[in-house]
Design an enzyme around this catalytic site. Structure first.
Site, PDB file in Angstrom:
ATOM      1  N   SER A 180      -9.864   0.013   7.234  1.00  0.00           N
ATOM      2  CA  SER A 180      -9.237   0.124   5.910  1.00  0.00           C
ATOM      3  C   SER A 180      -8.576  -1.137   5.382  1.00  0.00           C
ATOM      4  O   SER A 180      -8.171  -1.174   4.226  1.00  0.00           O
ATOM      5  CB  SER A 180      -8.212   1.259   5.912  1.00  0.00           C
ATOM      6  OG  SER A 180      -8.857   2.496   5.791  1.00  0.00           O
ATOM      7  N   SER A 222      -9.643   2.042   2.919  1.00  0.00           N
ATOM      8  CA  SER A 222      -8.733   2.711   2.018  1.00  0.00           C
ATOM      9  C   SER A 222      -7.745   1.781   1.311  1.00  0.00           C
ATOM     10  O   SER A 222      -7.226   2.147   0.274  1.00  0.00           O
ATOM     11  CB  SER A 222      -7.931   3.758   2.799  1.00  0.00           C
ATOM     12  OG  SER A 222      -7.087   3.134   3.756  1.00  0.00           O
ATOM     13  N   LYS A 274       0.847  -1.193   0.000  1.00  0.00           N
ATOM     14  CA  LYS A 274       0.000   0.000   0.000  1.00  0.00           C
ATOM     15  C   LYS A 274       0.879   1.239   0.000  1.00  0.00           C
ATOM     16  O   LYS A 274       1.928   1.257   0.665  1.00  0.00           O
ATOM     17  CB  LYS A 274      -0.888  -0.012   1.252  1.00  0.00           C
ATOM     18  CG  LYS A 274      -1.939   1.094   1.295  1.00  0.00           C
ATOM     19  CD  LYS A 274      -2.752   1.042   2.595  1.00  0.00           C
ATOM     20  CE  LYS A 274      -3.888   2.052   2.605  1.00  0.00           C
ATOM     21  NZ  LYS A 274      -4.658   1.992   3.867  1.00  0.00           N
TER      22      LYS A 274
END
Lengths: 490, 487
Positions: free
Chosen positions: B179, B155, B78
């Site tokens: 997330s 996210s 990420k």
């Protein structure tokens, strides 16, 4: 406006009223430590711009602060030295504001829960009476960087060397009543911190600086509205700024005006303060506990251990020196001002007449150091040598007058006084027959004066003493000269 | 699709060891796959050359019999993790050209165990969002029913989509209020948020420091356990990282749920939740019963305040954490006539709407005069929520809830922010309490979209969560390669 009608320092006689100053100080003292408060970067002064900057100091993304344990211990030590309560639980907060030399966009400080609570120190007021000044708190915080606006016509430069360096903010109670008291308070704090070696107290390098909160009131009335003068880095400026600011406030109040609570700057060139920002423009710092740091919890044993290891502090030391060495409170005050002075004195005074050593140290040594523009630590006379010099005076090897000559040589050459005396043949003459010889030659050369003396002109005795000393090149023992002269001139 | 892409972590480790294929071959497969799945917009940066080099080293290690725990496992990262000499942007324009000189602790641990870095995965800007729509470089498309252009969740949308589309064998993400778990549920994979403090936050771009926690996104429980073992552990550079011992999580997997008490909180059956998701939860309850667990109804009455508390605490911390993006030292700078104007322009252009919104909320709740009413009160309620979990965990071993109220929605379909924020209603309480949670895929709904359920456990009981999750996985038999997945 001062010096009228016996008013005291810190009082101002206006057109209508007698006013009194109320002063509180926030001292920012840089902690002596190798590395910064939350990063491993060096905290050393005087490096090239941006040489002492870690990823944490530059607030790179994802960087986290880690508390420097040594700085915590320094704060605890300082708290003890200020007779203050050490809080077992304290919290680091973020003080949020934007500025180019504040990389994180916040300063890590302590807001609601400081590491050190209330304490107090003693200072001397203008009549030399002891006065207790309350300490409100001591907390830890990071220093900001430095913006340089004079390096380029249209750009500002940023130096982050100071960013993140550990500071102790020491907040006094509003107990001070004159610029002189404020200055003496700063000197005392500086001295205490230097004793415990938690701050080098170097005001020129900015290791110790003060914000002064100043207000005025009619005698006995409630506190007035205060103004804060930022960032003063000498006791001279502190005194000047407070005096100017208090007089400014009195003038406004006597004309029926009101004091705006504001932050002011002191202009060292004009000696005046001017407004920096008023209360409405004040930052909303949005303090909140820093989620990157856990609350600081201290063990009782650590707190006590640090207390036990405290060195002797100036007040105690001064008391002991007065008792042990029979010196005056004034001498003691001068000697304990710096830990180095006291250490020096105790070596120099060992087995000697304490008062005599104090005199030599304060008058001759300090005088010579000042004249030569030396720092105390660079002085060429080790305490053992001063001890020896006083010994030579005590056992009549040299007179006080010769001793001054020897001392000058000691300053110049770092040699031992015994060697100097030997080399230059400066031993005091204590042999009666030798002194009598000097006297005889003086009497022979001054027959007329002897006549006058014997006819009742007693004042001439001093002249004969002087002449004998001159003939002996100052080496004759003055007491013996006196004695022998008297008997010869009978 | 290459058969190699079908293998999970333990199969890959075994395959390379048995010389059925090499780490370089496997890595090439994944790099090809990344090319083919480009339309899903998952990778912000593909570090192909580096990945091949790392794979060559991995093959060497196998040759020398010195292979490490994750030797040759291709992983997507990420974009919240700082990666040395690889652009790291947090999916934000304000960091569009930022290249760190350092590696986050968690990713570093992976590389030190032989994992291979495929590249950086899109996410919501600064991890603020539940749909991946706030990413500066555009949203990621959910690999399931990709023609319908649905959200992968957020996210960590890029991380979840990459694993689900087989464009990474595993991925790492961060979870602040859901997330990792919510996108894992949307994409039909396993997403683990460990206990707060389990993984170091050092080198992870901060969103809300008291909530942020790194975790793995994987195809199954075993991969998750293997990954977490490597990622977790104390880091002296993060004062909030825990000293707790990190067990071998794989040792828990075959223990079953016999005799365990599983709590079902009644407050999680709220209106607005999809019928099918509730049905999946019932199905999981049946799995547990069949495997000898005891089902206990529990109550967590403060749950209804969790979202409100979260939307005070997280923006407050974010407003301060994001102050460093000021155009002075790195990242975007838009010049202005004064320092203040430079700040305004830089941050005005650099941050997207959602980030600005949260900075403003956070600034507001910390302002003098509002601090006590918002931030301080929220912190108190947060503590009560934690206490409530502690109490319930005296009665039960684990808690079962849905992960999300709905399955994946169409991109651009959620106009109302409050509805968007509701996506995290089941994941936020655990974040506030700092307890571990996992989302495990169970079913596809009638539209062919994945449904996940969440298991919550006591602090540092990730092992037990894997143990319970494994029972769900074995019983549900969810197939990541079934109809509707990305071909």
């Amino acid at each position: 406006m001062r010096d009228k009608n016996n008013i005291k320092p810190g009082q101002i006689q206006g057109q209508k009223n007698l006013w009194e100053m109320v002063i509180g100080l926030e001292i920012h003292a840089q902690i002596s430590s190798n590395s910064k408060l939350f990063s491993g970067a060096s905290a050393q002064f005087g490096k090239q711009a941006n040489e002492n900057v870690s990823l944490v100091d530059a607030a790179m993304p994802g960087m986290l602060p880690v508390i420097n344990e040594y700085c915590i211990k320094q704060a605890i030590k300082s708290g003890h030295a200020l007779n203050a309560k050490i809080n077992k639980f304290s919290v680091f907060d973020r003080k949020n504001y934007f500025y180019a030399d504040l990389p994180q966009g916040y300063q890590i400080s302590q807001y609601k829960s400081p590491i050190v609570g209330q304490g107090s120190i003693k200072i001397n007021d203008f009549e030399n009476n002891e006065k207790i000044v309350g300490i409100e708190r001591l907390h830890l915080e990071q220093d900001a960087g430095k913006s340089l606006h004079d390096q380029h016509p249209s750009k500002s430069f940023i130096d982050l060397n100071r960013t993140g360096v550990a500071l102790m903010e020491i907040v006094s109670k509003p107990d001070l009543r004159s610029p002189e008291e404020a200055a003496s308070y700063v000197k005392k704090i500086r001295s205490i911190l230097r004793y415990v070696r938690s701050c080098d107290g170097n005001m020129e390098e900015g290791s110790l600086r003060a914000d002064c909160n100043v207000s005025v009131r009619r005698l006995g009335e409630e506190f007035g509205t205060r103004c804060e003068i930022k960032n003063l880095n000498s006791t001279k400026f502190i005194t000047q700024a407070i005096q100017y600011e208090a007089e400014r406030q009195v003038e406004i109040l006597e004309e029926g005006g009101k004091i705006n609570q504001e932050t002011r700057l002191f202009d060292t060139s004009t000696g005046q303060t001017r407004s920096m920002r008023n209360k409405e423009d004040a930052h909303d710092y949005r303090y909140f506990p820093d989620p990157d740091l856990l609350p600081l919890e201290l063990e009782e044993t650590l707190i006590n251990k640090i207390k036990d290891e405290l060195p002797e502090l100036p007040d105690k030391l001064s008391e002991r020196l007065i008792n042990e060495y029979k010196i005056t409170p004034y001498d003691a005050a001068v000697i304990v001002e710096e830990r180095e002075f006291a250490d020096y004195y105790e070596i120099a005074a060992q087995d000697r007449d304490g008062k005599l050593v104090a005199n030599w140290m304060i008058t001759e040594l300090f005088g010579a150091i000042k004249k030569e523009n030396l720092s105390f630590n660079d002085n060429p006379v080790p305490p053992q040598n001063l001890n020896e010099l006083v010994f030579l005076i005590e056992n009549n090897t040299i007179s006080g007058k010769i001793a001054k000559e020897v001392f000058l040589q000691m300053m110049k050459t770092s040699k031992k006084p015994k060697d100097i005396v030997k080399e230059k043949g400066l031993e005091q003459v204590t042999d009666d027959s030798v002194i009598e010889g000097y006297i005889d030659s003086v009497i022979n050369d001054n027959r007329d004066k002897v006549e006058e003396y014997l006819n009742g002109k007693d004042k001439l005795f001093g002249f004969f003493v002087g002449q004998v000393m001159k003939v002996s090149q100052g080496k004759a023992n003055p007491n013996l000269v006196n004695q022998l002269l008297k008997s010869k001139l009978k | 699709m290459s058969e190699l892409l079908r293998l999970n972590v333990s199969q890959v480790l075994e395959g390379i060891r048995k010389k059925e294929f090499s780490a370089v071959e496997l890595t090439r497969c994944y790099l090809d796959r990344i090319e083919k799945t480009k339309v899903l917009n998952m990778y912000l940066e593909v570090s192909a050359d580096r990945a091949i080099k790392m794979a060559q080293i991995a093959d060497e290690k196998y040759k020398n019999n010195t292979a490490r725990l994750l030797e040759g496992i291709p992983i997507g990262v990420k974009d919240m993790f700082c990666t040395e000499s690889i652009k790291t942007t947090a999916s934000s324009k304000i960091l569009e050209n930022f290249v760190p000189t350092y590696e986050s602790t968690v990713s570093k641990k992976l590389w030190e165990e032989g994992a291979i870095n495929l590249g950086k995965l899109s996410c919501d800007e600064f991890a603020m969002g539940s749909s991946n729509e706030t990413a500066a470089k555009g949203n990621v498309i959910n690999p399931w029913r990709s023609e319908e252009k649905r959200s992968p969740g957020g996210s960590s949308g890029g991380s979840a989509a990459a694993v689900a589309s087989k464009s990474a064998l595993c991925a790492i993400g961060t979870d602040t209020g859901g997330s990792i778990r919510q996108p894992a549920a949307f994409c039909g994979i396993v997403g683990m948020k460990p206990t707060y403090g389990r993984c170091s936050r050092w080198g992870i771009i901060a969103f809300a420091s008291s909530l942020d926690q790194a975790g793995p996104l994987t195809r199954n429980i075993s991969d998750s356990a293997t990954m977490l073992k490597v990622m977790a552990g104390h880091d002296p550079k993060d004062s909030t990282s825990s000293l707790e011992n990190v067990p071998n999580f794989n040792d828990f997997l075959d223990k079953g749920v016999k005799g365990l008490k599983i709590g079902i909180p009644k407050e999680y059956d709220r209106k607005g939740i999809s019928e099918e998701i509730l049905k999946s939860k019932e199905k999981v309850i049946d799995f547990f019963k069949q495997n000898g667990a005891e089902i206990v109804n529990v109550s967590l009455p403060l749950t209804k305040y969790a979202l409100s508390v979260y939307y005070i605490v997280a923006p407050a911390e974010a407003s301060s954490n994001l102050a460093r993006y000021d155009g002075v030292r790195y990242g975007l700078r838009v010049d202005g006539d004064s320092l203040d104007i430079m700040y305004e322009k830089t941050r005005g252009v650099g941050f997207g709407d959602e980030v600005k919104r949260r900075i403003m909320i956070g600034t507001y709740v910390l302002s003098s005069g509002y601090y006590d009413a918002y931030y301080l009160k929220a912190q108190k309620v947060r503590r009560l929520i934690k206490n409530e979990f502690d109490e319930v965990f005296k009665k039960v071993n684990y808690i079962l809830t849905p992960t999300t109220p709905t399955t994946s929605f169409k991109l651009g379909s959620t106009q109302d922010l409050l509805t968007m924020y509701l996506n995290d209603v089941f994941t936020v309480p655990a974040s506030l309490a700092g307890i571990p949670g996992i989302s495990v895929p169970v079913d596809l709904d009638k539209n062919g979209l994945p449904i996940g359920v969440q298991i919550l456990g006591k602090p540092f009981d990730e092992g037990g969560i894997f143990q319970v999750g494994k029972v769900i996985e074995d019983s549900a038999n969810f197939d990541l390669f079934s109809e509707g997945s990305y071909k």
